[in-house]
Design an enzyme around this catalytic site. Structure first.
Site, PDB file in Angstrom:
ATOM      1  N   LYS A   1       4.409  14.646  -7.848  1.00  0.00           N
ATOM      2  CA  LYS A   1       3.697  13.827  -7.021  1.00  0.00           C
ATOM      3  C   LYS A   1       4.465  12.997  -6.178  1.00  0.00           C
ATOM      4  O   LYS A   1       5.554  12.505  -6.747  1.00  0.00           O
ATOM      5  CB  LYS A   1       2.654  12.926  -7.829  1.00  0.00           C
ATOM      6  CG  LYS A   1       1.580  12.035  -6.766  1.00  0.00           C
ATOM      7  CD  LYS A   1       1.020  10.920  -7.987  1.00  0.00           C
ATOM      8  CE  LYS A   1      -0.198  11.844  -8.446  1.00  0.00           C
ATOM      9  NZ  LYS A   1      -1.174  10.974  -9.195  1.00  0.00           N
TER      10      LYS A   1
ATOM     11  N   LYS B   1       1.037  -1.212  -0.060  1.00  0.00           N
ATOM     12  CA  LYS B   1      -0.036   0.035   0.098  1.00  0.00           C
ATOM     13  C   LYS B   1       0.745   1.155   0.036  1.00  0.00           C
ATOM     14  O   LYS B   1       1.870   1.169   0.687  1.00  0.00           O
ATOM     15  CB  LYS B   1      -0.951   0.174   1.299  1.00  0.00           C
ATOM     16  CG  LYS B   1      -2.115  -1.005   1.031  1.00  0.00           C
ATOM     17  CD  LYS B   1      -3.026  -0.821   2.268  1.00  0.00           C
ATOM     18  CE  LYS B   1      -4.109  -1.893   2.017  1.00  0.00           C
ATOM     19  NZ  LYS B   1      -4.945  -1.926   3.396  1.00  0.00           N
ATOM     20  N   GLU B   2       0.479   2.281  -0.922  1.00  0.00           N
ATOM     21  CA  GLU B   2       1.199   3.378  -0.608  1.00  0.00           C
ATOM     22  C   GLU B   2       0.157   4.465  -0.616  1.00  0.00           C
ATOM     23  O   GLU B   2      -0.942   4.396  -0.850  1.00  0.00           O
ATOM     24  CB  GLU B   2       2.080   3.747  -2.018  1.00  0.00           C
ATOM     25  CG  GLU B   2       1.177   3.957  -3.406  1.00  0.00           C
ATOM     26  CD  GLU B   2       1.927   3.962  -4.559  1.00  0.00           C
ATOM     27  OE1 GLU B   2       3.115   3.666  -4.652  1.00  0.00           O
ATOM     28  OE2 GLU B   2       1.399   4.790  -5.677  1.00  0.00           O
TER      29      GLU B   2
END
Length: 156
Positions: A82, A69-70
């Site tokens: 970003k 998960k990021e």
């Protein structure tokens, strides 16, 4: 131990056009369709802004990774930057204490119809495991994404 790797890909479109892909969740959809290492990308929370969490699931057999998960920690629409940090699984399971991906869309100063997609990975890893896990750090997938994006953006 700290480290950093980066890559730059020149694209024959304006930075604003490239940011329309990179600055939104469209990039996740694009990657899911175009990158053979990724099985699926799920939006866990958010709309693509700071705080958005994605779950990346890799195809079985991908060396070293099954999923992670990021979380988007920075989305700057003016500077076209970003940043996302791994917050669970993946690299953290191997002893990395920080794994950050940064993408910058940089205007070419002399030409408004050209930009550079600069991809950077910054990481920190525990010294006791550094020699056995730093080979997991590779800029190639981000470079591949940038090359696929280049082909797509220049064709549209």
């Amino acid at each position: 131990m700290k480290g950093q790797v980066c890559s730059e890909v020149e694209v024959d479109v304006a930075a604003n056009k490239a940011w329309e892909l990179y600055g939104t969740l469209e990039l996740a959809k694009f990657i899911e369709q175009k990158l053979p290492l990724i099985h699926k990308i799920e939006v866990v929370q958010g709309d693509g802004g700071v705080g958005t969490i994605l779950n990346l699931v890799f195809v079985p057999g991908t060396p070293g990774l099954s999923s992670y998960k990021e979380k988007y920690t920075k989305v700057d629409d003016e500077k076209h930057i970003k940043e996302a940090e791994v917050i669970k699984g993946g690299y953290l399971d191997y002893g990395f204490t920080m794994y950050k991906i940064r993408v910058e869309i940089i205007d070419k100063a002399h030409n408004n119809n050209e930009c550079v997609i600069k991809s950077t990975i910054e990481y920190e890893v525990k010294d006791e495991v550094a020699s056995s896990v730093t080979d997991l750090v590779t800029i190639k997938p981000l470079e591949d994404i940038a090359k696929l994006a280049k082909t797509h953006l220049e064709a549209v």
